[in-house]
Design an enzyme around this catalytic site. Structure first.
Site, mmCIF file in Angstrom:
data_model
loop_
_atom_site.group_PDB
_atom_site.id
_atom_site.type_symbol
_atom_site.label_atom_id
_atom_site.label_comp_id
_atom_site.label_asym_id
_atom_site.label_seq_id
_atom_site.Cartn_x
_atom_site.Cartn_y
_atom_site.Cartn_z
ATOM 1 N N ARG A 63 3.681 19.348 -7.612
ATOM 2 C CA ARG A 63 2.264 19.603 -7.932
ATOM 3 C C ARG A 63 2.128 20.809 -8.861
ATOM 4 O O ARG A 63 1.156 20.929 -9.598
ATOM 5 C CB ARG A 63 1.464 19.859 -6.649
ATOM 6 N N ASP A 101 -7.553 12.824 -9.384
ATOM 7 C CA ASP A 101 -6.433 13.076 -10.291
ATOM 8 C C ASP A 101 -6.150 11.862 -11.169
ATOM 9 O O ASP A 101 -6.037 11.957 -12.367
ATOM 10 C CB ASP A 101 -5.176 13.511 -9.519
ATOM 11 N N ASP A 146 -5.915 4.432 -10.485
ATOM 12 C CA ASP A 146 -4.800 3.493 -10.590
ATOM 13 C C ASP A 146 -5.312 2.096 -10.232
ATOM 14 O O ASP A 146 -5.949 1.438 -11.052
ATOM 15 C CB ASP A 146 -3.695 4.005 -9.661
ATOM 16 N N LYS A 163 -4.836 4.665 -15.341
ATOM 17 C CA LYS A 163 -3.790 3.642 -15.566
ATOM 18 C C LYS A 163 -4.482 2.290 -15.478
ATOM 19 O O LYS A 163 -4.421 1.632 -14.440
ATOM 20 C CB LYS A 163 -2.775 3.695 -14.421
ATOM 21 N N PHE A 171 5.247 6.351 -13.177
ATOM 22 C CA PHE A 171 4.907 7.178 -12.026
ATOM 23 C C PHE A 171 4.992 8.625 -12.500
ATOM 24 O O PHE A 171 6.043 9.121 -12.865
ATOM 25 C CB PHE A 171 5.853 6.942 -10.847
ATOM 26 N N VAL A 172 3.840 9.281 -12.503
ATOM 27 C CA VAL A 172 3.779 10.629 -13.067
ATOM 28 C C VAL A 172 3.578 11.686 -11.981
ATOM 29 O O VAL A 172 3.003 11.404 -10.922
ATOM 30 C CB VAL A 172 2.656 10.746 -14.124
ATOM 31 N N GLY A 194 -4.597 16.000 -4.780
ATOM 32 C CA GLY A 194 -4.083 15.891 -6.147
ATOM 33 C C GLY A 194 -4.946 16.523 -7.226
ATOM 34 O O GLY A 194 -4.480 16.755 -8.344
ATOM 35 N N ASP A 247 1.748 14.635 -7.066
ATOM 36 C CA ASP A 247 2.982 14.872 -6.310
ATOM 37 C C ASP A 247 3.880 13.655 -6.198
ATOM 38 O O ASP A 247 3.465 12.520 -6.449
ATOM 39 C CB ASP A 247 2.633 15.322 -4.888
HETATM 40 P P1 5GP Z 1 -5.748 3.997 -6.431
HETATM 41 O O1 5GP Z 1 -6.482 3.887 -5.132
HETATM 42 O O2 5GP Z 1 -6.598 4.078 -7.656
HETATM 43 O O3 5GP Z 1 -4.663 2.961 -6.551
HETATM 44 O O4 5GP Z 1 -4.872 5.264 -6.287
HETATM 45 C C1 5GP Z 1 -5.197 6.503 -6.629
HETATM 46 C C2 5GP Z 1 -4.217 7.432 -5.964
HETATM 47 O O5 5GP Z 1 -2.860 6.921 -6.021
HETATM 48 C C3 5GP Z 1 -4.175 8.711 -6.735
HETATM 49 O O6 5GP Z 1 -5.187 9.592 -6.307
HETATM 50 C C4 5GP Z 1 -2.772 9.198 -6.444
HETATM 51 O O7 5GP Z 1 -2.769 9.840 -5.194
HETATM 52 C C5 5GP Z 1 -1.946 7.938 -6.329
HETATM 53 N N1 5GP Z 1 -1.274 7.617 -7.589
HETATM 54 C C6 5GP Z 1 -1.496 6.566 -8.401
HETATM 55 N N2 5GP Z 1 -0.662 6.603 -9.464
HETATM 56 C C7 5GP Z 1 0.093 7.710 -9.325
HETATM 57 C C8 5GP Z 1 1.141 8.305 -10.109
HETATM 58 O O8 5GP Z 1 1.584 7.834 -11.165
HETATM 59 N N3 5GP Z 1 1.655 9.464 -9.624
HETATM 60 C C9 5GP Z 1 1.250 10.044 -8.477
HETATM 61 N N4 5GP Z 1 1.821 11.176 -8.124
HETATM 62 N N5 5GP Z 1 0.268 9.513 -7.722
HETATM 63 C C10 5GP Z 1 -0.298 8.362 -8.142
HETATM 64 MG MG MG Z 2 -5.087 11.005 -4.843
#
Ligand code: 5GP
Ligand code: MG
Length: 230
Positions: free
Chosen positions: A183, A118, A121, A149, A170-171, A63, A177
């Site tokens: 992407r 990227d 979350d 986020k 969800f972006v 990403g 992606d």
């Molecule tokens: P975390 O482990 O912080 O929950 O997740 C991070 C990963 O979740 C990011 O690197 C991405 O791959 C995915 N992710 C989280 N939110 C989004 C979103 O809104 N859109 C997309 N495309 N991927 C997201």
């Molecule tokens: Mg990722």
């Protein structure tokens, strides 16, 4: 003392995506121009903080590719670059496991690491990756993400450099992606909720992405899709 890095937040969903994307992308959340401007200022901050240091940029695949390519070209300083590949699998349960698909090759011991992702979350990914990197004994690890986020955070992770703080949408685009699509959009857009149900895409989603989409959908249902103030 380090000065806190000012965060930019996104305002309202206002801009329409180009006509050929309108069926799939509900709105432009962050335009190409705003991204370019923000990437320039992030690069200036990073240059200042890492001046004279032995910098290794460690980017998470896949990403980050677009953000990283733009950020790198704004950094006028010596640095090295390596990648870590992570994927989340795990049959739809909360204990979905993070699998490393590409390991770090550069030696980071005693060096300054800038970990680039990227989007931050729940924080589970960066928490795990940072713990793994710490075992390699770098001098310090700083975290840079294009998007944050904070409303969904589960792990205690704070990014040192944040492009934009966004609400729980969800972006996609600018590297991010949905089932490996979108992407290549030059902006960050909000995926049309209709796309969550598209049977061509659902089998391609990881368990983690499915949970994430479910969370966004539940929130849309409970507030009738209205944007909440940040
Ligand atoms: P975390 O482990 O912080 O929950 O997740 C991070 C990963 O979740 C990011 O690197 C991405 O791959 C995915 N992710 C989280 N939110 C989004 C979103 O809104 N859109 C997309 N495309 N991927 C997201
Ligand atoms: Mg990722």
């Amino acid at each position: 003392m380090d000065k806190p890095v000012p965060k930019k937040s996104t305002k309202r969903r206002s801009q329409q995506p180009p006509p050929h994307w309108r069926k799939e992308i509900e709105s432009v959340l962050i335009s190409q121009e705003r991204i370019a401007q923000r990437v320039r200022s992030l690069a200036r901050q990073i240059e200042k903080e890492f001046a004279g240091r032995d910098l290794v940029i460690v980017a998470l695949l896949n990403g980050t590719v677009v953000f990283l390519a733009d950020l790198l070209r704004r950094l006028s300083m010596p640095l090295r670059l390596d990648f870590i590949g992570v994927s989340s699998y795990g049959g739809g349960t909360e204990s979905a496991e993070l699998v490393f698909t590409k390991e770090l090759r550069l030696d980071v011991s005693g060096r300054d690491v800038l970990l680039v992702d990227d989007i931050l979350d729940t924080g589970q990914t960066l928490f795990r990756v940072r713990a793994k990197l710490r075992r390699l004994r770098p001098r310090q690890i700083k975290i840079c993400v294009l998007l944050d986020k904070p409303s969904r955070r589960v792990e205690q992770i704070v990014a040192d450099y944040v492009g934009f703080t966004i609400p729980n949408h969800f972006v996609v685009g600018y590297g991010l992606d949905y089932a490996e699509r979108y992407r290549n959009l030059p902006f960050v857009g909000v995926l049309h909720p209709e796309m969550y149900k598209n049977p061509d895409f659902i089998p391609l989603l990881s368990a983690k992405k499915r949970r994430l989409l479910q969370g966004v959908e539940d929130e849309l249902d409970s507030d009738g899709g209205q944007e909440k103030p940040e």
